[in-house]
Motif scaffolding. Structure first.
Motif, PDB file in Angstrom:
ATOM      1  N   LEU A 189       0.844  -1.201   0.000  1.00  0.00           N
ATOM      2  CA  LEU A 189       0.000   0.000   0.000  1.00  0.00           C
ATOM      3  C   LEU A 189       0.877   1.247   0.000  1.00  0.00           C
ATOM      4  O   LEU A 189       1.985   1.236   0.535  1.00  0.00           O
ATOM      5  N   LYS A 190       0.364   2.297  -0.598  1.00  0.00           N
ATOM      6  CA  LYS A 190       1.072   3.572  -0.566  1.00  0.00           C
ATOM      7  C   LYS A 190       0.066   4.709  -0.367  1.00  0.00           C
ATOM      8  O   LYS A 190      -1.118   4.576  -0.723  1.00  0.00           O
ATOM      9  N   THR A 191       0.544   5.781   0.193  1.00  0.00           N
ATOM     10  CA  THR A 191      -0.309   6.938   0.464  1.00  0.00           C
ATOM     11  C   THR A 191      -0.049   8.007  -0.594  1.00  0.00           C
ATOM     12  O   THR A 191       1.103   8.359  -0.864  1.00  0.00           O
ATOM     13  N   VAL A 192      -1.136   8.482  -1.200  1.00  0.00           N
ATOM     14  CA  VAL A 192      -1.015   9.536  -2.208  1.00  0.00           C
ATOM     15  C   VAL A 192      -1.848  10.737  -1.767  1.00  0.00           C
ATOM     16  O   VAL A 192      -2.895  10.588  -1.131  1.00  0.00           O
ATOM     17  N   LYS A 193      -1.373  11.919  -2.106  1.00  0.00           N
ATOM     18  CA  LYS A 193      -2.083  13.146  -1.766  1.00  0.00           C
ATOM     19  C   LYS A 193      -2.597  13.812  -3.033  1.00  0.00           C
ATOM     20  O   LYS A 193      -1.864  13.956  -4.015  1.00  0.00           O
ATOM     21  N   LYS A 194      -3.860  14.193  -3.003  1.00  0.00           N
ATOM     22  CA  LYS A 194      -4.474  14.865  -4.146  1.00  0.00           C
ATOM     23  C   LYS A 194      -5.104  16.179  -3.697  1.00  0.00           C
ATOM     24  O   LYS A 194      -5.708  16.249  -2.626  1.00  0.00           O
TER      25      LYS A 194
END
Length: 395
Positions: free
Chosen positions: A275-280
């Protein structure tokens, strides 16, 4: 088979040439054909055109697929009845073949138990739990065979004159054994990401457990204690079937994997590489206010191998969408490859020798295909492939 195909294509081209000549021989038909058809060399024979068409299997297959249904439809009713009788015999032979493969699997299970002590000893050497003695380490390599006895003696004398050899840094077992194999093998290296490698350094062993009934096998990945997850063993189970499909019994080619199950990985906090965390950034339509939203999405990782795509029990295989089917097919190929190649011949994939053998085998197959194309193209010399060779390739 190629002879009959040639006759069919020659007849087709001959008819085409005859029709073309008839059209050009009548003034009222002049100009009915496209320019490129009018420019065909009159001296070109049907045989030469047929030979060129034979070089394109797809075109030939298309011609055959159109011809066969018409041929079968025009057969007398009595012949059609006999063909049905032959198909019933073929179906019986297919079921006998299925029994044969079931017995082969039972033999595999039996002999697998004989391999286990060797695999266990291999594991102890890899992980440094056992140091092999001189007799166990005696192995004449290809490089050693190339050196003559005189050269070896000369090297010994030169070594004595040189400075004393530096002591090797102490090492345990064979470091990064399985990780090196994953890097060497193309099928596996595509799965391994950079963030997977520190975890795979803790991989101690890969084992296979054969299941006799129902037919299947389990892959076990054994890890030493590490900072990433608490599991000692990660498993992947594969279910197999050895029964001809009722809808397509003549498509049976032996046991096939039809389902697989992974396991839950107990990741330590902040260590889940799948899993990875992405910011939008999102902008409000009316107010124009911008806010940052954080989302957790799936990340490319080898460890996604343990959470495969699943098909509900009540869904028929034919109802699966193409993307899911491709994912499952790839998963099954990897599992089968690890079972059939990696585990039994691990040291050869570590050294790269196993990969070279596979490449040599593929080159031989390519050469055979080129020979077949040459013979189809009308060149001198026959097909040197024997029926026995074809059987070996199928196995």
């Amino acid at each position: 088979l190629h002879y009959f195909k040639s006759l069919q294509v020659i007849n087709l081209v001959s008819n085409f040439n005859i029709n073309s000549k008839e059209m050009t021989s009548h003034p009222e038909h002049v100009g009915d054909c496209p320019d490129e058809m009018e420019s065909v060399d009159d001296e070109e024979t049907a045989d030469s055109v047929a030979q060129r068409i034979l070089k394109y299997p797809d075109v030939l297959a298309a011609l055959q697929s159109q011809h066969n249904p018409d041929m079968l439809a025009n057969l007398p009713q009595s012949v059609k009845r006999r063909i049905k009788a032959l198909k019933k015999l073929q179906l019986e032979a297919t079921h006998i073949e299925a029994k044969f493969f079931e017995e082969v699997h039972a033999i595999e299970c039996k002999y697998h138990t004989l391999y286990l002590p060797l695999y266990q000893k291999r594991c102890t050497i890899i992980n440094g739990d056992y140091e092999p003695n001189d007799d166990e380490c005696h192995w004449v390599s290809d490089e050693d065979e190339e050196l003559s006895k005189e050269m070896k003696d000369k090297m010994k004398v030169d070594d004595k004159k040189e400075e004393p050899e530096k002591e090797e840094a102490p090492s345990k077992g064979i470091p990064n054994f399985w990780l090196t194999i994953f890097r060497n093998v193309g099928l596996l290296s595509e799965m391994v990401q950079e963030h997977d490698e520190p975890i795979l350094k803790h991989l101690k062993d890969i084992k296979v457990n054969f299941i006799k009934e129902p037919m299947g096998f389990i892959l076990e990945f054994h890890f030493e204690p590490n900072e990433y997850f608490t599991n000692v063993v990660l498993t992947k189970e594969y279910d197999m079937k050895c029964v001809p499909d009722e809808d397509d019994p003549f498509g049976f080619e032996g046991p096939e994997i039809y389902r697989c199950r992974g396991c839950e990985i107990n990741w330590n906090k902040g260590k889940n590489v799948t899993l990875k965390t992405v910011k939008k950034k999102q902008k409000h339509k009316s107010r124009g206010v911008v806010r940052t939203v954080t989302k957790t999405v799936q990340n490319d990782s080898f460890f996604n191998f343990f959470t495969p795509t699943t098909i509900p029990e009540d869904i028929n295989g034919g109802e699966v969408d193409e993307e899911t089917r491709n994912l499952l097919t790839s998963d099954f190929e990897i599992g089968h490859y690890i079972r059939e190649r990696i585990v039994p011949r691990a040291v050869l994939y570590f050294t790269g020798e196993g990969i070279e053998e596979e490449e040599d085998y593929e080159e031989e197959e390519d050469d055979e295909e080129e020979e077949e194309e040459d013979s189809d193209g009308g060149k001198e010399g026959g097909n040197n492939i024997k029926p026995g060779d074809q059987n070996c390739k199928q196995q």
